[in-house]
Design a protein around this motif. Sequence first.
Motif: not given
Length: 317
Positions: A133-162
């Motif tokens: 999921h792209g950063r903008d899509a995740l930030l949009a999904r977070a609007r109106g939520l009390r909490l957004l949890v993003v598990d980035e266990a597999f992101i280290d090879a491409e950390p710019v997406a974090s």
Amino acid sequence: MLEHGGQLREAARRWGIPLGDWLDLSTGIAPWAYPLPAPPAELWQRLPENDDGLEAAARAYYGSERLLMLPGSQAGIQWLPRLFPSGRVALPAPLYNEHAAAWRAARHTLVGWEAAADYAVLCNPNNPTGKSHGRDALLARARGLRLLVVDEAFIDAEPVASLAAVAGTPGHEHIVVLRSLGKFFGLAGARVGCAIGAPALLGRLAAAVGPWAIAHPARWAARLALADGAWQAAPRERLRAAAPRLAALLAEVGLGAPTGTALFQYVTTSRAAELHEALVARGILVRKFDAPSALRFGLPGAEDEWQRLTLALREIA
């Protein structure tokens, strides 16, 4: 206990193949672990200390001052749902099964990813499908939520997406990122991870987890790995070559177009159970999923492991 990859002793008993004869591709853990020296003896004799440099190394690596070290990201997965009142939590499917189990156990109601919800949880890249999921899509999904949890266990090879640099900042206090040293660093046995988010929430999480949560030798190992930028560059280069090679192999043997990350490839196939059985009969353990019917392949390490997997797939696929 939910089913997970890497249960080699159980596999050895079930299929009667000695433990040392297996090729384990079931976990998505990097086949090239960070090379740790022997830990100093005093680490076994003293309680862990929070001023040992681990947090400083983690802040530099993750690019955030707002973090809490944890005994694996699993601790965050289990405790975060208990810190919030019951509500509706949106999760995509399929998803790493510990998330749904933890929110269900904390008496929340699970709904689909697009549904109206109080909370939302996902893996990015997704485990097991590898879709991102792209950063903008995740930030949009977070609007109106009390909490957004993003598990980035597999992101280290491409950390710019974090989202690590965003989580917990003004306006994004309701975003929490979970990270782990188990996959990219190959240090799953150390059980070290962290949560990145708003200091107030991290304080509540720290109180729930309790003192001395990470063993002293594990803290020492994690500090070395997180601070070693020169080593981190090498596996990223190897992964950029290995991941496309695995995807191409799976496509070559007729398993379609896989999706995945730098550390694993995922294929949906109605033959998942049949292929899984055929592979384990040859001492190759991959991860099988039932809904949908699919297989997930981790990366072989040495060239002889690549050849073993290639031969097996050509025989059976």
